[in-house]
Design an enzyme around this catalytic site. Structure first.
Site, PDB file in Angstrom:
ATOM      1  N   GLU A   1       4.784  -9.198  15.348  1.00  0.00           N
ATOM      2  CA  GLU A   1       4.356  -9.792  16.559  1.00  0.00           C
ATOM      3  C   GLU A   1       4.795 -11.210  16.969  1.00  0.00           C
ATOM      4  O   GLU A   1       5.171 -11.695  18.017  1.00  0.00           O
ATOM      5  CB  GLU A   1       2.878  -9.802  16.564  1.00  0.00           C
TER       6      GLU A   1
ATOM      7  N   ARG B   1       0.841  -1.168   0.023  1.00  0.00           N
ATOM      8  CA  ARG B   1       0.122   0.215   0.072  1.00  0.00           C
ATOM      9  C   ARG B   1       0.743   1.267   0.019  1.00  0.00           C
ATOM     10  O   ARG B   1       0.467   2.433  -0.315  1.00  0.00           O
ATOM     11  CB  ARG B   1      -0.930   0.029   1.209  1.00  0.00           C
TER      12      ARG B   1
HETATM   13  P1  AMP Z   1       3.603  -0.957  11.962  1.00  0.00           P
HETATM   14  O1  AMP Z   1       5.046  -1.771  11.600  1.00  0.00           O
HETATM   15  O2  AMP Z   1       3.012  -1.796  13.310  1.00  0.00           O
HETATM   16  O3  AMP Z   1       3.907   0.254  12.085  1.00  0.00           O
HETATM   17  O4  AMP Z   1       2.813  -1.552  10.943  1.00  0.00           O
HETATM   18  C1  AMP Z   1       2.652  -0.692   9.817  1.00  0.00           C
HETATM   19  C2  AMP Z   1       2.481  -1.547   8.390  1.00  0.00           C
HETATM   20  O5  AMP Z   1       1.417  -2.520   8.806  1.00  0.00           O
HETATM   21  C3  AMP Z   1       1.962  -0.661   7.393  1.00  0.00           C
HETATM   22  O6  AMP Z   1       2.376  -0.977   6.192  1.00  0.00           O
HETATM   23  C4  AMP Z   1       0.323  -0.912   7.497  1.00  0.00           C
HETATM   24  O7  AMP Z   1      -0.196  -0.882   6.076  1.00  0.00           O
HETATM   25  C5  AMP Z   1      -0.013  -2.153   8.102  1.00  0.00           C
HETATM   26  N1  AMP Z   1      -0.867  -1.825   9.320  1.00  0.00           N
HETATM   27  C6  AMP Z   1      -0.538  -2.049  10.571  1.00  0.00           C
HETATM   28  N2  AMP Z   1      -1.655  -1.959  11.386  1.00  0.00           N
HETATM   29  C7  AMP Z   1      -2.783  -1.765  10.328  1.00  0.00           C
HETATM   30  C8  AMP Z   1      -3.988  -1.288  10.613  1.00  0.00           C
HETATM   31  N3  AMP Z   1      -4.735  -1.079  11.765  1.00  0.00           N
HETATM   32  N4  AMP Z   1      -4.841  -1.025   9.499  1.00  0.00           N
HETATM   33  C9  AMP Z   1      -4.273  -1.225   8.278  1.00  0.00           C
HETATM   34  N5  AMP Z   1      -2.962  -1.413   8.087  1.00  0.00           N
HETATM   35  C10 AMP Z   1      -2.343  -1.619   9.206  1.00  0.00           C
END
Ligand code: AMP
Length: 172
Positions: free
Chosen positions: A97, A60
């Site tokens: 996770e 995305r």
């Molecule tokens: P993070 O590494 O936890 O910051 O997660 C970021 C990545 O996971 C991004 O590329 C987002 O597209 C996806 N992502 C994480 N949480 C969500 C959410 N609640 N809704 C949509 N995409 C998410």
């Protein structure tokens, strides 16, 4: 303005697994005015800065990153999951996770001291973006900013990106 854009993002509970409230941007993307507004708002944040490359993460991130690169007159550099890029790569492991994953970028994609902007659709815990930042640092890029369409503020992802200018358009 951001309240208007938020109306185009739908929240899907328990996707892809229980307990996650997934922010679905497909409803924003299919609306021509909302998609344009989202990209224009992201571009405005870095107005006047000369950016050599926009760096984005599949999948995305690519949607917004490519549109921004076009708008800013910058090149586009993809960061991908392991095994997708054909030429010599540099890589970084990051924790999820459960377990770990690897992100890669072409070794020759960015010259040292290039001015870059890093783009993704959403900042959650910041784990993904800190891995991308590590890749950019490995090639000695100058990070002019990190920009997200959406920031999930409670997850404090911004704290993992301390020392870098972090921008987001829609805060939840
Ligand atoms: P993070 O590494 O936890 O910051 O997660 C970021 C990545 O996971 C991004 O590329 C987002 O597209 C996806 N992502 C994480 N949480 C969500 C959410 N609640 N809704 C949509 N995409 C998410």
């Amino acid at each position: 303005m951001s309240e208007q854009l938020k109306k185009h993002i739908r929240s899907i509970p328990d996707f892809p697994k229980e307990g996650i409230l997934f922010k679905d941007i497909s409803t924003l993307l299919k609306n021509k005015a909302a998609f344009k507004k989202a990209v224009d708002s992201m571009a405005k944040v870095v107005k006047g800065k000369k950016i050599d490359y926009v760096l984005s993460i599949e999948s995305r991130g690519f949607i917004f990153g490519a549109a921004l690169a076009y708008k800013l007159g910058a090149g586009f550099v993809p960061v991908r999951k392991k095994g997708k890029l054909p030429a010599e790569t540099i890589s970084v492991n990051y924790s999820l996770e459960y377990g770990t994953d690897t992100l890669e970028m072409h070794k020759d994609a960015i010259k040292p001291n290039s001015k870059i902007l890093i783009v993704d659709d959403l900042l959650a815990t910041g784990g993904t973006m800190s891995a991308v930042v590590q890749l950019a640092e490995k090639v000695q890029a100058k990070i002019f900013g990190i920009i997200f369409l959406i920031e999930l503020c409670d997850l404090k992802g911004r704290e993992k990106l301390k020392g870098y200018p972090v921008y987001s358009i829609l805060k939840y």
